[in-house]
Write a protein that holds these residues in place. Structure first.
Motif, mmCIF file in Angstrom:
data_model
loop_
_atom_site.group_PDB
_atom_site.id
_atom_site.type_symbol
_atom_site.label_atom_id
_atom_site.label_comp_id
_atom_site.label_asym_id
_atom_site.label_seq_id
_atom_site.Cartn_x
_atom_site.Cartn_y
_atom_site.Cartn_z
ATOM 1 N N TYR A 271 16.795 -13.845 41.662
ATOM 2 C CA TYR A 271 17.781 -13.788 40.576
ATOM 3 C C TYR A 271 18.869 -12.740 40.752
ATOM 4 C CZ TYR A 271 15.095 -16.516 37.121
ATOM 5 O OH TYR A 271 14.462 -17.504 36.413
ATOM 6 N N ILE A 275 22.177 -12.729 38.398
ATOM 7 C CA ILE A 275 22.233 -11.932 37.174
ATOM 8 C C ILE A 275 23.327 -10.875 37.275
ATOM 9 C CG2 ILE A 275 20.966 -10.248 35.768
ATOM 10 C CD1 ILE A 275 18.408 -11.878 36.302
ATOM 11 N N ALA A 303 17.943 -8.913 33.334
ATOM 12 C CA ALA A 303 18.799 -9.945 32.727
ATOM 13 C C ALA A 303 19.510 -9.398 31.484
ATOM 14 C CB ALA A 303 17.953 -11.167 32.368
ATOM 15 N N VAL A 308 22.138 -11.874 29.873
ATOM 16 C CA VAL A 308 21.408 -13.088 30.247
ATOM 17 C C VAL A 308 20.118 -13.110 29.437
ATOM 18 C CG1 VAL A 308 20.267 -14.310 32.144
ATOM 19 C CG2 VAL A 308 22.404 -13.054 32.572
#
Ligand SMILES: O=C(O)C(=O)C[C@H](O)[C@H](O)CO
Ligand SMILES: [Mg+2]
Length: 403
Positions: A271, A275, A303, A308
């Protein structure tokens, strides 16, 4: 709190589930979900051969150390099989710790950030009308958010849509992978009509989601994202395969449609660029595949720094153990977005006793110490494992494509 025993339970009450049970000397036990759809027995072997023997005698309260022992210490780190095994251990250990503390898991995590957890339902139809009928049904059940998937003319079998009207959709539908045919053009030409119809029938308030299931290239995903902007989706999920995180830069440059990704991810490293560059809006990795509470907490925190939010995977191929733990996590996590909800069969719910409740489109967390899910081992024995595989996709000319 020494671990005195640990074992794997494989059961198939309608579909396969792999559960790890860890027992401590005091008799307190915890359970974790290790189900990896279509690859169940690979995780069983990993647990039985490499993990369980190394767990016996360890202090169950040292969750962080055990996590790193299994991850960093294994040398062969990451990957869905390894991480499903690590996740199961982690979920079972958090269950034990919360039981020992006499607290529901969400309390141990930091307490409630919300009273209830918004969920989205799957609404699928062989055609647009069939899908709209499903939306109607789910809105009546109280859902505020629906994932819509409909058959596409010219594509005989498509992700998310049952083979026959009225049947339950199960992706792992054959002993060996079934072969499906895919046409990007037919899909791209058709799918915006579905969202137009949903908005026309149900208005602006309903949250509408859609899963592309990794089938597009970045520029095709950009075209779709742009085309559906007038219907303001809650998210467009897995619009491209995401091994190359840079793909999302291009999509993001073209569209304001929110993007969700990560049900096949299993670590924070999958990620990081997504992110940090704010190329996505929701993380999808479930507790069962992303290293359990210990690791998902880190991903969620990263996140949160970038606006996010969470939107955990919650299909029927994750057991109620995963869902129960997720409801605790969702109740606590500050940057919660939504929780997927694909109801389990009554047979599955009978094997996995749980205290989370569904009410008015939301999950309500239970108050039992631990994550609130247990397994009836006697009943589980009545449902032996049956090999089942996910399908593969081919383009109309026979080229193997992403499923
Ligand atoms: O629920 C979803 O969003 C899915 O994409 C479901 C997956 O196809 C399924 O979990 C594969 O095992
Ligand atoms: Mg998905």
């Amino acid at each position: 709190m020494k671990i005195s025993d640990a074992y794997v339970i494989v059961t198939s009450p309608g579909r396969n589930f792999v559960t790890l049970k860890i027992v401590t000397e005091s008799g307190t036990y915890g359970i974790g979900d290790a189900t990896l759809n279509g690859r169940e027995m690979a995780v069983v072997a990993y647990l039985e051969e490499h993990v369980i023997p190394a767990l016996i005698g360890r202090d169950a309260s040292r969750i962080e150390d055990i996590w790193h022992y299994l991850y960093r210490g294994a040398y062969w780190r990451r990957g869905p099989v390894t991480m499903a095994a690590v996740s199961a251990v982690d979920l079972a250990l958090w269950d034990i710790k919360a039981k020992a503390a006499g607290m529901p898991l969400y309390q141990l995590l930091g307490g409630k950030s919300r009273e209830r957890v918004m969920t989205y339902a799957h609404c699928t139809g062989r055609d647009i009308e069939g899908c709209l009928a499903e939306v109607e049904k789910h809105v009546k059940l109280g859902y505020r958010a629906v994932r819509v998937q409909a058959g596409v003319p010219g594509i005989p079998t498509i992700y998310g849509v049952a083979k026959r009207e009225g049947e339950r959709y199960e992706p792992a539908d054959a002993e060996l992978p079934a072969e499906h045919v895919w046409s990007t053009e037919k899909y791209l030409n058709h799918v915006p009509k579905l969202f137009a119809a949903v908005r026309e029938r149900f208005g602006d308030e309903l949250h509408v989601l859609h899963d592309v299931h990794h089938r597009l290239t970045p520029i095709e995903a950009a075209r779709l994202g742009k085309a559906v902007e007038p219907y303001h989706l809650f998210w467009l999920e897995d619009c491209v395969p995401a091994e190359n995180q840079e793909s999302f830069r291009l999509i993001r440059q073209h569209t304001t449609t929110p993007l969700a990704v990560g049900e096949v991810f299993n670590s924070i490293h999958d990620y990081r660029e997504l992110i940090e560059n704010q190329w996505i809006d929701y993380i999808r990795t479930p507790l069962t595949h992303g290293g359990g509470i210990t690791h998902l907490r880190r991903i969620a925190d990263l996140a949160g720094l970038y606006h996010v939010r969470t939107g955990f995977h919650g299909p029927t191929d994750l057991s109620p153990v995963c869902l129960g733990a997720a409801v605790h996590f969702d109740t606590w996590v500050p940057n919660f977005g939504i929780q997927e909800h694909m109801p389990h069969t009554p047979e599955t719910d009978a094997v996995f006793l749980h205290d989370y409740r569904f009410e008015d489109g939301h999950f309500l967390v239970g108050e039992a110490p631990g994550h609130g899910v247990d397994i009836d081992e006697t009943l589980a024995k009545q449902y032996p494992y049956k090999r089942a595989s996910l399908p593969v996709n081919r383009l109309e000319d026979g080229t193997l494509w992403h499923w």
